[in-house]
Design an enzyme around this catalytic site. Structure first.
Site, PDB file in Angstrom:
ATOM      1  N   LYS A  18      -6.010   7.922  -5.365  1.00  0.00           N
ATOM      2  CA  LYS A  18      -6.558   7.627  -4.030  1.00  0.00           C
ATOM      3  C   LYS A  18      -6.293   8.750  -3.039  1.00  0.00           C
ATOM      4  CE  LYS A  18      -4.457   3.833  -2.871  1.00  0.00           C
ATOM      5  NZ  LYS A  18      -3.641   3.383  -4.010  1.00  0.00           N
ATOM      6  N   ARG A  96      -4.355  -3.864   1.796  1.00  0.00           N
ATOM      7  CA  ARG A  96      -3.732  -4.105   0.508  1.00  0.00           C
ATOM      8  C   ARG A  96      -3.425  -5.585   0.298  1.00  0.00           C
ATOM      9  NH1 ARG A  96       0.423   0.425  -1.573  1.00  0.00           N
ATOM     10  NH2 ARG A  96      -0.942   1.724  -0.353  1.00  0.00           N
ATOM     11  N   ARG A 133       4.668  12.277 -11.418  1.00  0.00           N
ATOM     12  CA  ARG A 133       4.220  12.673 -10.079  1.00  0.00           C
ATOM     13  C   ARG A 133       5.372  13.227  -9.237  1.00  0.00           C
ATOM     14  NH1 ARG A 133       0.708   8.530  -6.600  1.00  0.00           N
ATOM     15  NH2 ARG A 133       2.580   7.234  -6.490  1.00  0.00           N
ATOM     16  N   ARG A 165       9.237  10.764  -5.513  1.00  0.00           N
ATOM     17  CA  ARG A 165       9.415   9.718  -4.505  1.00  0.00           C
ATOM     18  C   ARG A 165      10.379   8.660  -5.019  1.00  0.00           C
ATOM     19  NH1 ARG A 165       3.278   8.097  -3.083  1.00  0.00           N
ATOM     20  NH2 ARG A 165       4.219   6.027  -3.170  1.00  0.00           N
ATOM     21  N   ARG A 176       5.517  -2.435  -7.897  1.00  0.00           N
ATOM     22  CA  ARG A 176       4.320  -2.130  -7.110  1.00  0.00           C
ATOM     23  C   ARG A 176       3.047  -2.531  -7.865  1.00  0.00           C
ATOM     24  NH1 ARG A 176       5.594   3.645  -6.787  1.00  0.00           N
ATOM     25  NH2 ARG A 176       3.635   4.084  -5.722  1.00  0.00           N
TER      26      ARG A 176
HETATM   27  P1  ADP Z   1       1.097   3.825  -3.561  1.00  0.00           P
HETATM   28  O1  ADP Z   1      -0.351   3.478  -3.401  1.00  0.00           O
HETATM   29  O2  ADP Z   1       1.345   4.748  -4.696  1.00  0.00           O
HETATM   30  O3  ADP Z   1       1.987   2.617  -3.541  1.00  0.00           O
HETATM   31  P2  ADP Z   1       1.292   4.650  -0.795  1.00  0.00           P
HETATM   32  O4  ADP Z   1       1.736   5.965  -0.299  1.00  0.00           O
HETATM   33  O5  ADP Z   1      -0.086   4.228  -0.501  1.00  0.00           O
HETATM   34  O6  ADP Z   1       1.577   4.700  -2.350  1.00  0.00           O
HETATM   35  O7  ADP Z   1       2.281   3.523  -0.248  1.00  0.00           O
HETATM   36  C1  ADP Z   1       3.669   3.624  -0.388  1.00  0.00           C
HETATM   37  C2  ADP Z   1       4.339   2.345   0.095  1.00  0.00           C
HETATM   38  O8  ADP Z   1       4.058   2.149   1.495  1.00  0.00           O
HETATM   39  C3  ADP Z   1       3.873   1.074  -0.570  1.00  0.00           C
HETATM   40  O9  ADP Z   1       4.523   0.837  -1.799  1.00  0.00           O
HETATM   41  C4  ADP Z   1       4.234   0.033   0.501  1.00  0.00           C
HETATM   42  O10 ADP Z   1       5.613  -0.242   0.488  1.00  0.00           O
HETATM   43  C5  ADP Z   1       3.917   0.769   1.785  1.00  0.00           C
HETATM   44  N1  ADP Z   1       2.519   0.506   2.210  1.00  0.00           N
HETATM   45  C6  ADP Z   1       1.523   1.428   2.327  1.00  0.00           C
HETATM   46  N2  ADP Z   1       0.378   0.841   2.717  1.00  0.00           N
HETATM   47  C7  ADP Z   1       0.653  -0.485   2.841  1.00  0.00           C
HETATM   48  C8  ADP Z   1      -0.115  -1.636   3.179  1.00  0.00           C
HETATM   49  N3  ADP Z   1      -1.419  -1.531   3.492  1.00  0.00           N
HETATM   50  N4  ADP Z   1       0.508  -2.837   3.180  1.00  0.00           N
HETATM   51  C9  ADP Z   1       1.806  -2.967   2.882  1.00  0.00           C
HETATM   52  N5  ADP Z   1       2.584  -1.929   2.535  1.00  0.00           N
HETATM   53  C10 ADP Z   1       2.019  -0.703   2.506  1.00  0.00           C
END
Ligand code: ADP
Ligand code: ZN
Length: 225
Positions: A18, A96, A133, A165, A176
């Protein structure tokens, strides 16, 4: 004022690509790229109240609670007389949960999304991608153990330190992906009902995936122009 760029949501599992695709889409259409994960990580680095709060959830692989996430997105979209909504945007990592999806519709006030792209990659594939990653702590550029920066492990773009990370460790990743099944699959169903959801296979060459994403966006965006 007529809108200048497409309004896009990019959905996909962790590790589906993404972030990479959303950055390229944003550049291609000259629209804003809003990645909630990046916003939280930047805030955590700066140790703001929002960041410290979010970090507790992120490091465990949990979702940040809806009210916090919605507040952040609302702030960005409603800034400067909703310029961003007018100009077009791509949301990456939001919505999400179904609550977030419904709330986004409210915030957009009838300026509907043009297209929701679901970047589709099997779970076995994303697991392998995430395990390798590495990410720049400063600018968020992604690398992989198989394609490190020229100077390991310092970012080619900004010179920042490139690390794994905390939430890419195996236990957090499993959590996740589980939350993705529980919380985010309903979001896909929600958007499927609008008729604006396009499924794009996310495996294979990144340039081919990008071409497919752009084709999907153009096809839907045409309808409004
Ligand atoms: P990934 O898609 O690999 O989980 P992101 O960088 O998009 O990585 O998100 C990292 C973390 O940030 C998520 O695991 C969550 O804890 C938080 N997060 C990001 N976007 C949201 C969202 N829309 N709702 C809830 N938590 C979020
Ligand atoms: Zn960097």
């Amino acid at each position: 004022m007529s809108s200048q760029g497409p309004r896009v949501v990019l959905l996909g599992k962790q590790g589906a690509g993404k972030g990479t695709q959303a950055s390229r889409v944003a550049e291609h259409y000259a629209i804003a790229h809003l990645a909630t994960g990046d916003v939280f990580r930047a805030a955590a680095r700066d140790e703001t109240p929002l960041g410290l709060q979010a970090k507790e959830y992120i490091d465990r692989g949990e979702l940040v609670p809806d009210p916090i996430v919605i507040g952040v997105v609302r702030e960005h979209l409603e800034d400067n007389d909703r310029q961003l909504v007018e100009a077009g945007f791509i949301l990456d990592g939001f919505p999400r949960t179904q609550v977030q999806a419904v709330e986004l519709d409210v915030v957009l006030e009838g300026d509907a999304l043009d297209v929701i792209v679901n970047l589709d990659v099997p779970t076995e594939v994303v697991l392998a991608r995430i395990a390798g990653r590495r990410v720049c702590v400063q600018c968020g550029t992604n690398y992989h153990v198989d394609s490190p920066p020229t100077e390991p492990w310092w970012c080619d773009k900004c010179g920042g330190h490139v690390v794994q990370r905390d939430d890419d460790r195996e236990d957090a990743v499993m959590r996740r992906l589980e939350l993705y099944e529980i919380q985010t699959l309903p979001v896909i169903q929600y958007y499927r009902r609008t008729g604006r959801l396009v499924n794009v296979p996310g495996q294979g060459d990144s340039n081919d995936v990008f071409a497919a994403v752009v084709a999907a966006i153009d096809a839907r965006w045409e309808l409004r122009r």
